[in-house]
Design a protein around this motif. Structure first.
Motif, PDB file in Angstrom:
ATOM      1  N   ILE A 100       0.904  -1.264  -0.067  1.00 24.45           N
ATOM      2  CA  ILE A 100       0.026   0.080  -0.161  1.00 24.45           C
ATOM      3  C   ILE A 100       0.805   1.180  -0.001  1.00 24.45           C
ATOM      4  O   ILE A 100       0.301   2.466   0.032  1.00 24.45           O
ATOM      5  N   ALA A 101       2.086   1.127  -0.013  1.00 25.75           N
ATOM      6  CA  ALA A 101       2.971   2.158   0.069  1.00 25.75           C
ATOM      7  C   ALA A 101       2.876   3.269  -0.975  1.00 25.75           C
ATOM      8  O   ALA A 101       2.746   4.466  -0.912  1.00 25.75           O
ATOM      9  N   GLU A 102       2.705   2.965  -2.430  1.00 29.20           N
ATOM     10  CA  GLU A 102       2.626   3.420  -3.407  1.00 29.20           C
ATOM     11  C   GLU A 102       1.289   4.318  -3.362  1.00 29.20           C
ATOM     12  O   GLU A 102       1.199   5.341  -3.754  1.00 29.20           O
ATOM     13  N   ASP A 103      -0.010   3.748  -2.999  1.00 27.80           N
ATOM     14  CA  ASP A 103      -1.223   4.388  -2.963  1.00 27.80           C
ATOM     15  C   ASP A 103      -1.191   5.424  -1.834  1.00 27.80           C
ATOM     16  O   ASP A 103      -1.770   6.562  -2.058  1.00 27.80           O
ATOM     17  N   VAL A 104      -0.610   5.081  -0.742  1.00 30.64           N
ATOM     18  CA  VAL A 104      -0.314   6.359   0.124  1.00 30.64           C
ATOM     19  C   VAL A 104       0.356   7.423  -0.216  1.00 30.64           C
ATOM     20  O   VAL A 104       0.032   8.585  -0.137  1.00 30.64           O
ATOM     21  N   LEU A 105       1.348   7.329  -0.818  1.00 29.80           N
ATOM     22  CA  LEU A 105       2.262   8.430  -1.736  1.00 29.80           C
ATOM     23  C   LEU A 105       1.185   9.032  -2.758  1.00 29.80           C
ATOM     24  O   LEU A 105       1.354  10.286  -2.746  1.00 29.80           O
ATOM     25  N   LYS A 106       0.685   8.101  -3.473  1.00 21.71           N
ATOM     26  CA  LYS A 106      -0.235   9.060  -4.520  1.00 21.71           C
ATOM     27  C   LYS A 106      -1.154   9.886  -3.815  1.00 21.71           C
ATOM     28  O   LYS A 106      -1.507  11.026  -4.156  1.00 21.71           O
ATOM     29  N   THR A 107      -1.794   9.584  -2.673  1.00 22.02           N
ATOM     30  CA  THR A 107      -2.654  10.438  -2.033  1.00 22.02           C
ATOM     31  C   THR A 107      -2.152  11.450  -1.462  1.00 22.02           C
ATOM     32  O   THR A 107      -2.795  12.905  -1.622  1.00 22.02           O
ATOM     33  N   VAL A 108      -0.749  11.561  -0.727  1.00 19.43           N
ATOM     34  CA  VAL A 108      -0.385  12.414  -0.127  1.00 19.43           C
ATOM     35  C   VAL A 108       0.413  13.714  -1.097  1.00 19.43           C
ATOM     36  O   VAL A 108       0.005  14.526  -0.912  1.00 19.43           O
ATOM     37  N   LEU A 109       0.839  12.894  -2.133  1.00 19.37           N
ATOM     38  CA  LEU A 109       1.282  13.950  -3.109  1.00 19.37           C
ATOM     39  C   LEU A 109       0.280  14.827  -3.957  1.00 19.37           C
ATOM     40  O   LEU A 109       0.526  15.774  -4.596  1.00 19.37           O
ATOM     41  N   SER A 110      -0.846  14.126  -3.899  1.00 21.17           N
ATOM     42  CA  SER A 110      -1.923  15.059  -4.676  1.00 21.17           C
ATOM     43  C   SER A 110      -2.520  16.338  -3.877  1.00 21.17           C
ATOM     44  O   SER A 110      -2.866  17.155  -4.682  1.00 21.17           O
ATOM     45  N   VAL A 111      -1.844  16.420  -2.653  1.00 25.97           N
ATOM     46  CA  VAL A 111      -2.175  17.820  -1.952  1.00 25.97           C
ATOM     47  C   VAL A 111      -1.240  18.648  -2.228  1.00 25.97           C
ATOM     48  O   VAL A 111       0.103  18.372  -2.108  1.00 25.97           O
ATOM     49  N   ASP A 112      -1.590  20.063  -2.611  1.00 22.93           N
ATOM     50  CA  ASP A 112      -0.700  20.809  -3.056  1.00 22.93           C
ATOM     51  C   ASP A 112       0.215  21.595  -1.936  1.00 22.93           C
ATOM     52  O   ASP A 112      -0.011  21.393  -0.587  1.00 22.93           O
ATOM     53  N   TRP A 113       1.690  21.717  -2.007  1.00 20.48           N
ATOM     54  CA  TRP A 113       2.668  21.975  -0.957  1.00 20.48           C
ATOM     55  C   TRP A 113       2.327  23.632  -0.729  1.00 20.48           C
ATOM     56  O   TRP A 113       2.232  24.363  -1.622  1.00 20.48           O
ATOM     57  N   HIS A 114       2.724  23.950   0.459  1.00 20.55           N
ATOM     58  CA  HIS A 114       2.753  25.231   0.576  1.00 20.55           C
ATOM     59  C   HIS A 114       3.623  25.205   2.125  1.00 20.55           C
ATOM     60  O   HIS A 114       3.815  24.359   2.985  1.00 20.55           O
ATOM     61  N   SER A 115       4.112  26.579   2.151  1.00 22.20           N
ATOM     62  CA  SER A 115       4.924  26.972   3.338  1.00 22.20           C
ATOM     63  C   SER A 115       4.474  28.039   4.009  1.00 22.20           C
ATOM     64  O   SER A 115       3.320  28.581   3.649  1.00 22.20           O
ATOM     65  N   ARG A 116       5.449  28.740   5.084  1.00 23.63           N
ATOM     66  CA  ARG A 116       4.731  29.872   5.493  1.00 23.63           C
ATOM     67  C   ARG A 116       5.754  30.866   5.982  1.00 23.63           C
ATOM     68  O   ARG A 116       7.179  30.915   5.979  1.00 23.63           O
ATOM     69  N   VAL A 117       5.815  32.101   5.636  1.00 24.68           N
ATOM     70  CA  VAL A 117       6.641  33.249   6.112  1.00 24.68           C
ATOM     71  C   VAL A 117       6.547  33.257   7.762  1.00 24.68           C
ATOM     72  O   VAL A 117       5.802  33.284   8.277  1.00 24.68           O
ATOM     73  N   ALA A 118       8.056  32.973   8.007  1.00 25.84           N
ATOM     74  CA  ALA A 118       8.325  33.005   9.299  1.00 25.84           C
ATOM     75  C   ALA A 118       8.420  34.371  10.019  1.00 25.84           C
ATOM     76  O   ALA A 118       7.737  34.574  11.132  1.00 25.84           O
ATOM     77  N   SER A 119       9.202  35.231   9.386  1.00 19.58           N
ATOM     78  CA  SER A 119       9.247  36.386   9.740  1.00 19.58           C
ATOM     79  C   SER A 119       9.895  37.348   8.872  1.00 19.58           C
ATOM     80  O   SER A 119      10.369  36.821   7.583  1.00 19.58           O
ATOM     81  N   VAL A 120       9.895  38.748   8.875  1.00 17.04           N
ATOM     82  CA  VAL A 120      10.315  39.786   7.903  1.00 17.04           C
ATOM     83  C   VAL A 120      11.306  40.671   8.743  1.00 17.04           C
ATOM     84  O   VAL A 120      11.043  41.106   9.706  1.00 17.04           O
ATOM     85  N   ASP A 121      12.416  40.674   8.188  1.00 15.18           N
ATOM     86  CA  ASP A 121      13.683  41.356   8.764  1.00 15.18           C
ATOM     87  C   ASP A 121      14.186  42.527   7.714  1.00 15.18           C
ATOM     88  O   ASP A 121      14.999  42.010   6.868  1.00 15.18           O
ATOM     89  N   GLY A 122      13.381  43.670   7.691  1.00 16.65           N
ATOM     90  CA  GLY A 122      14.001  44.720   6.660  1.00 16.65           C
ATOM     91  C   GLY A 122      13.415  44.066   5.115  1.00 16.65           C
ATOM     92  O   GLY A 122      12.309  43.821   4.664  1.00 16.65           O
TER      93      GLY A 122
END
Length: 416
Positions: free
Chosen positions: A316-338
């Motif tokens: 089932i590893a391949e099906d797990v990866l297919k499901t997880v990878l179908s979700v778009d990646w995103h990250s976050r702005v941690a802080s702004v310094d100048g």
């Protein structure tokens, strides 16, 4: 009298239809075959459809600069409607447990040395041709293709599709495996957890986060906690796994073999939880083929259990990866310094120097009015673009502003 006898003898010999010394020599079979082939070719009429040769094991073809190899299907005889051979991307072709699942019962069925050598020669030749044409083979993101099952009225062939945010690793949490077996004292649940994490991370497409380092109180499946995991830590999915139905069988043939032979069976069930929607994306389960768990000799029973767990994970590893990878990646702005905008993702997540990112304000959740189920969250207001300048730490980076501004630590970052 002699003259009469001679005349009769000459007449007799001349009237015979078979003369040993006059036998015509047989034609060369190869020449006969050539004549037949040429005659057959002459008979073919222009315009008739040409017969397409069936692909052979090890054949290679190129689609949009991507190399595919015709090889054995690891799911054949394990999943309904699976064909024995499929086209697989060259950079995904790794003879190993995948082929063992389908063809290695008794240690036979894998590609022979001759087949592997022939395959390597074909690959090398194809790469040379691509270089001459100026085409660079593409790097594959794991399992970037699907297969239409045969026998259901579909035309056999590949289904190509692209995952969102290619080459970016998804962050997931693999919770400790719940052990519902009769062998709790043996720690099979802990073993299955380590094996599952190792298998998923070995693909280079996911990062398994340690839940103990996230300071989350209460259930991970609580709506508020799921939102926090998604927004603050960039975690796309949570895997809840249960191990059950572990059984073993051992035998020994007296007088013939003094060593014990053991088999084992196990079942893994995985619920994949989407932190963005707060709902379960998919429920998967897999059992290992019991015949492939065969172990012999000392501690054969324990070895068979471990092998059964590994095989169940592989199923089932391949099906797990297919499901997880179908979700778009995103990250976050941690802080702004100048002029520097720090991001809580870097080298480990797959970011590179010069990568252009888009920044959006957090969006609102969209609810289906009929089913009342969350569909996900749309992106908020577009705030600008960033370009990665430096990667630092284990998984962090800072970027400069290419467009827009007024970024804040709540903003979400996506690959352009």
């Amino acid at each position: 009298m002699r003259k009469i006898i001679l005349v009769l003898l000459v007449v007799f010999l001349a009237s015979c239809s078979y003369l040993p010394w006059g036998k015509k020599k047989d034609e060369d079979p190869s020449k006969t075959a050539k004549k037949t082939d040429s005659a057959t070719q002459k008979k073919s009429v222009r315009g008739d459809p040409e017969e397409v040769a069936e692909p052979q094991l090890g054949d290679i073809k190129v689609i949009d600069g991507v190399e595919y190899i015709y090889t054995r299907n690891r799911k054949y005889m394990l999943t309904p409607y699976e064909p024995p051979y499929v086209w697989i991307r060259k950079d995904q072709y790794t003879p190993g447990i995948g082929e063992a699942l389908s063809f290695s019962v008794g240690g036979s069925g894998g590609p022979s040395k001759k087949e592997r050598d022939e395959l390597e020669k074909r690959i090398a030749k194809l790469e040379e041709e691509l270089k001459k044409k100026g085409i660079q083979p593409q790097m594959a993101y794991p399992t970037q293709m699907g297969y239409i099952p045969v026998g259901l009225g579909y035309m056999q062939g590949l289904i190509s599709f692209e995952y969102p945010s290619p080459k970016m690793k998804r962050r997931i949490i693999v919770l400790p495996v719940t052990d519902n077996t009769n062998y709790k004292s043996e720690g099979l649940g802990e073993l299955a957890t380590k094996r599952l994490i190792s298998r998923l991370e070995s693909t280079g497409t996911v990062i398994c986060m340690d839940p103990n380092t996230l300071n989350i109180r209460g259930s991970y499946f609580d709506a508020a906690n799921a939102k926090k995991l998604n927004d603050d830590f960039g975690i796309q999915a949570i895997l809840k796994t249960t191990l059950s139905d572990v059984y073993t069988s051992s035998s020994r043939i007296e007088g013939k073999d003094e060593k014990e032979t053991s088999f084992a069976m196990s079942k893994l069930a995985i619920d994949i939880f989407n932190t963005e929607t707060g709902k379960t994306m998919k429920q998967l389960s897999g059992r290992n083929p019991i015949s492939l768990s065969r172990e012999k000799g000392d501690l054969s029973t324990e070895k068979a259990k471990i092998k059964a767990i590994d095989l169940a994970i592989e199923m089932i590893a391949e099906d797990v990866l297919k499901t997880v990878l179908s979700v778009d990646w995103h990250s976050r702005v941690a802080s702004v310094d100048g002029t520097k905008v720090y991001i809580n993702a870097g080298r480990l997540s797959g970011l590179e120097k010069g990568k252009v990112l888009e920044v959006y304000a957090p969006g609102e959740e969209v609810i289906d009015p009929r089913t009342k189920q969350p569909l996900g969250r749309k992106k908020g207001a577009f705030k600008g673009e960033l370009e990665v300048v430096e990667l630092f730490g284990v998984d962090a980076s800072w970027a400069k502003t290419n467009k827009g501004g007024s970024f804040s630590p709540t903003d979400l970052v996506y690959v352009k």
